[in-house]
Design an enzyme around this catalytic site. Structure first.
Site: not given
Length: 437
Positions: A46, A108, A110, A187
């Site tokens: 993203c 983060e 992810e 996600y």
């Protein structure tokens, strides 16, 4: 040579990232051309687009030109927003990326999974290479090491966590809030976990690709079908959108025609009457985690709607704990240096192979001669075994120092000298090979 082209939140705006990621398949196919590179891994998230290439002899300008053409961008426009890493710098960059050190929200969790899925996809499609496999596998090891040693990835940091923190005061009572999750990918799972951690209970899921029911059944939430989306939007307090669509799914038209503060409880888009809307004392909150965007930017102009997108989230990203990040970056630098040294050592492999082949050839000839003598004279059996063991030990001792020295030369960037020296001693042409070939 390893090469990495990076377009991310630090050097490009969201619009440019969107334009590239809408053409991800085309870009991936172009960069995977065997005439351009022998291996390619594309990482699209993203807030970043990266292409890792195993491309000996490829100039960065050629790679940039290929990316620009595939993404339908002017080369100058791309060059102004694209960072180029080459050689050992690629190693340190990927280690930092996979550990969350280059993310909008530092640390983060992810991103590690996204890096893993990128190499898995390249492997499945035959686009990977031995060198890229080594690089990405070690990146996973370094990420895990940082997680356990610094705790940087155990603090629950992620973009969706940050976004939910930013709207916390606007939501107020999470248990009473009605939430709509758009998307069913990896996600979406992370977003659902973050919502539940906040206390959200009334959560629905909508999937543009029709996977809402399967996702809802496996996660214990309610599915929202295609024909029920507008009705759902009438009574939703918070939308978290993280679907992989190429064009905005939620447009201003949908929100102009769904219930906003002070409007009657009707959804007129398809002439259907929605359930009575609650008396809103707060705006409807929209969080767009998608890239390309899931929600049109002009939706923010609808009365009673507040839109939080990736650009806004990036502007409010908190400063990480300095100590943990410094320790993590030290781990990355050390690991990258060692990986680079091991890559350099592989440059000495041809010389080592030739040297060992020469010595071992002589060794086997002598051992064969001893065994022939043993076959004639049975009384020499014990002596022959001891002699063979001594010869093998001697060969190992003789090879040890040249082996160490060849590896040292390689680590110093002088592998070619070692290869040439061995070739000169053995009277052969220098062998070719190594990671840079």
């Amino acid at each position: 040579m390893l090469l990495c082209l990076t377009v991310d939140h630090r050097n490009a705006d969201l619009a440019l990232l969107e334009r590239i990621e809408r053409r991800t398949d085309t870009v991936t196919a172009a960069l995977s051309d065997p005439e351009l590179a022998r291996g390619a891994v594309v990482l699209a998230t993203c807030n970043r687009f990266e292409a890792y290439l195993d491309a000996p002899g490829l100039a960065p300008e050629q790679a940039l030109d290929g990316l620009a053409r595939a993404a339908d961008l002017a080369p100058a426009e791309l060059a102004a927003s694209c960072s180029v890493h080459r050689g050992d710098a690629v190693v340190e960059h990927l280690f930092a990326v996979s550990s969350g050190l280059e993310s909008v929200s530092v640390g983060e969790g992810e991103i590690t999974g996204q890096v893993r899925r990128a190499i898995d996809a390249a492997r499945a499609s035959g686009r990977s290479s031995t060198e890229l496999e080594r690089l990405f596998q070690q990146a996973m090891v370094v990420s895990k090491r940082i997680k356990h040693r610094t705790g940087l990835q155990t603090q629950g940091r992620s973009l969706v966590q940050l976004a939910l923190t930013m709207v916390d005061s606007r939501v107020g009572d999470w248990q009473a809030a009605r939430v709509l999750l758009i998307g069913t990918g990896a996600y979406a799972g992370a977003s659902l976990a973050a919502l539940r951690a906040r206390g959200a209970r009334s959560i629905g899921v909508y999937s543009p690709s029709g996977r809402a029911r399967a996702f809802a059944d496996s996660h214990g939430i309610r599915p929202v079908e295609h024909d029920a989306l507008d009705a759902e939007l009438c009574d939703t307090d918070l939308v978290v959108a993280c679907s992989t669509v190429h064009e905005p799914l939620l447009t201003r038209e949908r929100f102009d025609e769904t219930v906003t503060e002070g409007s009657p409880p009707f959804c007129s888009r398809f002439g259907r009457i929605a359930p009575p809307a609650r008396n809103r004392t707060r705006p409807r909150l929209l969080i767009d985690m998608g890239l390309p965007r899931n929600i049109s930017t002009d939706v923010a102009g609808v009365a009673g709607v507040e839109l939080l997108d990736l650009e806004t989230i990036a502007l409010h990203a908190p400063i990480p704990e300095l100590g943990a990040e410094l320790e993590a970056r030290d781990i990355v630098r050390t690991a990258a240096a060692e990986f680079a040294a091991l890559r350099a050592e592989r440059g000495a492999v041809p010389a080592l192979r030739e040297l060992r082949s020469f010595v071992n050839g002589i060794l086997e000839e002598e051992i064969a001669r001893i065994r022939d003598r043993e076959a004639v004279d049975s009384n020499s059996a014990g002596v022959a075994a001891e002699t063979e063991a001594a010869l093998r030990h001697l060969a190992g001792r003789l090879l040890h120092r040249p082996t160490v020295r060849l590896r040292e030369l390689a680590r110093e960037g002088r592998a070619a000298e070692g290869v040439a020296a061995v070739a000169a001693l053995l009277g052969e042409e220098p062998a070719r090979g190594g990671p840079g070939s």
